[in-house]
Write a protein that holds these residues in place. Structure first.
Motif, PDB file in Angstrom:
ATOM      1  N   GLU A  38      44.399  38.344  37.348  1.00  0.00           N
ATOM      2  CA  GLU A  38      45.142  37.408  37.483  1.00  0.00           C
ATOM      3  C   GLU A  38      46.162  37.627  36.425  1.00  0.00           C
ATOM      4  OE1 GLU A  38      43.729  32.953  38.902  1.00  0.00           O
ATOM      5  OE2 GLU A  38      45.961  32.153  39.666  1.00  0.00           O
TER       6      GLU A  38
ATOM      7  N   ASP B 350      38.344  34.882  38.752  1.00  0.00           N
ATOM      8  CA  ASP B 350      39.410  35.298  39.107  1.00  0.00           C
ATOM      9  C   ASP B 350      39.628  35.577  40.707  1.00  0.00           C
ATOM     10  OD1 ASP B 350      41.224  37.214  39.302  1.00  0.00           O
ATOM     11  OD2 ASP B 350      41.799  37.309  37.202  1.00  0.00           O
ATOM     12  N   TYR B 352      41.383  37.437  42.202  1.00  0.00           N
ATOM     13  CA  TYR B 352      41.337  38.649  42.753  1.00  0.00           C
ATOM     14  C   TYR B 352      40.337  39.389  42.394  1.00  0.00           C
ATOM     15  CZ  TYR B 352      46.661  37.920  44.010  1.00  0.00           C
ATOM     16  OH  TYR B 352      47.320  37.289  44.449  1.00  0.00           O
TER      17      TYR B 352
END
Lengths: 360, 360
Positions: A38, B350, B352
């Motif tokens: 991110e 995170d 993603y």
């Protein structure tokens, strides 16, 4: 449900979702979101975002702090969703950022306010190349610079989602003026529109072109065909994909004494009906003032023109032109619109009924 | 791509998406969004939404107008996405609305501000029963009433999407105080947490329970199993699905001279590391102050506690308890955290990389 479960055994996954690149298409210079952290994604986006003159504290903490010098602020929020609101085969990433900014800025302007800032939340599929988010950021910056200089992005959120989604919230400063509502139109008022860089009806005609001609032999959205249409019909495609609403005209209208105003997003006829109903009046349009295609001007959609009413005799601010007048509502009649004195239906778009379920 | 195309010929559509009700399941008292107009959906939602004391102009025009009495406002935005952020088998609709409000309110509180208002954009599949949006609205109202009385919903947007998505933007009033940043911690400060109705680590342990035990024999999320877990582990499941952050403690901390503060959303260790890095200090935790499960307190996630630093000797405001202190950073050392004097890794989540692609 997992993604794998949505593709029954024997189906070719590459057939099931053309937006999903095969591993062979991987580009080391343009990694997917799943390949980056991110923080790495944010580092690529932040330098591209526009700054806001109203920022007292920008991104990097739990929240931003913005100036609201007159002790009030205007706020509006609007989402753009892959499928009902755009096709990736037709819109470039920068077009998405531009349009998400422009449509929200237009709602702020329609209150008579000067846009000051945006917050932008983006949810994106993990397989999306980071260049798409970079392009969206470029479009946000380009739209703010062109339409509302000094307005910028002060915060946001990045999430993962199977559906690419942009949620923009926009803020504005009324600069001491009263907000211009939908309910203030009075019989005798002049009805006027400011169209900015577009013309009423063009955005709707651009969308119709895309649906009928930017498709392949199977009817699926086609990028090459859309590119050809952009060249052949730059005004219509530009109005649809990258609208240029007349943002400063909103504050100018308020300063000139506008009695009612809104952003024309669902077609002039429907949006004028909203003012008529909120104000308890009739609005009569002159068809001769609605250009070469009065029905497309009335029925369009996504014009993002400003429709405003001004006291009779008021000098219209730059960018506005008269298109009709406000009439007293005869006793017992429903509020609404007429064209050259004849009743006209509102028409309009409904997101839950209007979307056909396609993306592309 | 159309929905039909995503289901190759021969596959049973009812198998392909268990969230899609069959026509036989249609409930006349609970129509789907596709069966209602946008106006009818809004008429069901509006009466359930909380009102804001800061409203100068509420929903119904192009934008709302809010009071910002000290000439500034705090703003934060955060999305909740079906899949990475919640499963419909585990969260009830009211839980989703509650959590979307609570997490955004917590970000406002972490600046030292009093939350004043929310705008809420919801994108929902057309086959979704309207009762889901009614439940989300109930949760927004219940969370505002319980956590931040006087805060309410002043505007929003409804869209269609294949992925149920809530995008909340929250506003706050600093009431004349300076915002409390992450960068203000000073050696000698007391480090303290306010946990509200939850305890550090509970939300993360609740999520682990859901992932390992609220599933069926095939590993898919299971509503009955989640209900049983709610009964057996009300604190852990409540902390995860319906968190109760200490919203008024944020303004109280600012008034008591807090030097740094944030919302503990990604684990105490990672969030404390953020304060340490922004302030250029070490933060040392006493493990004995972190409860029975210090590692789960440090590594958790979604706690939505407030972590704040106070000058040595300051009287901590109600709700805060000391958990460590701020130390001078030795020359050449990286900023970070220690536990009982020993270095500790930040850890963290995170979006993603952390989402496994499942929804359910």
């Amino acid at each position: 449900m997992t993604r794998a479960e949505s593709t029954p055994a024997g189906a070719d996954p590459a057939q099931a979702d053309p937006a999903q690149p095969s591993p062979a298409q991987a580009d080391p210079a343009d990694p997917t979101l799943a390949e980056l952290s991110e923080i790495a994604v944010l580092q690529r986006i932040f330098p591209r975002l526009p700054e806001s003159d109203a920022t007292l504290l920008g991104p990097g903490d739990d929240a931003a702090v913005l100036a609201a010098p007159d002790g009030r602020f205007v706020v509006t929020t609007d989402m753009m969703i892959h499928g009902p609101d755009f096709r990736l085969a037709w819109s470039r990433p920068a077009d998405l950022g531009w349009k998400a900014a422009a449509t929200n800025l237009s709602d702020v302007a329609a209150m008579g306010a000067r846009p000051t800032a945006l917050v932008v939340a983006i949810a994106a599929p993990q397989h999306l190349p980071v260049s798409v988010l970079e392009g969206i950021s470029d479009g946000l910056r380009e739209a703010c610079a062109a339409l509302a200089p000094g307005c910028g992005v002060v915060g946001g959120d990045l999430s993962a989602s199977d559906t690419l989604t942009l949620a923009v919230t926009a803020f504005g400063d009324l600069e001491g003026r009263a907000p211009v509502l939908r309910s203030g139109a009075r019989p005798g008022d002049t009805v006027a529109v400011a169209e900015g860089g577009n013309t009423l009806g063009e955005a709707g005609r651009g969308l119709a072109l895309l649906f009928t001609r930017a498709i392949d032999a199977e009817g699926a959205p086609d990028a090459a065909a859309a590119d050809a249409l952009r060249t052949a019909y730059p005004r219509l495609l530009g109005a649809q994909l990258r609208p240029s609403p007349p943002i400063p005209a909103g504050a100018a209208a308020a300063a000139s004494g506008a009695t009612a105003m809104l952003d024309v997003s669902d077609g002039l006829a429907l949006d004028a009906t909203r003012i008529a109903r909120a104000s308890g009046v009739l609005i009569d349009f002159e068809s001769a003032a609605l250009g070469e295609h009065p029905e497309s001007a009335l029925g369009g959609g996504e014009d993002h023109s400003l429709l405003a009413c001004f006291p009779a005799g008021a000098v219209l601010p730059a960018g506005f032109r008269p298109v009709g007048r406000v009439l007293k509502l005869p006793a017992g009649e429903p509020a609404g619109i007429t064209v050259d004195g004849a009743p006209h239906l509102p028409g309009g778009w409904d997101p839950y009924r209007g979307w056909d379920g396609h993306a592309g």
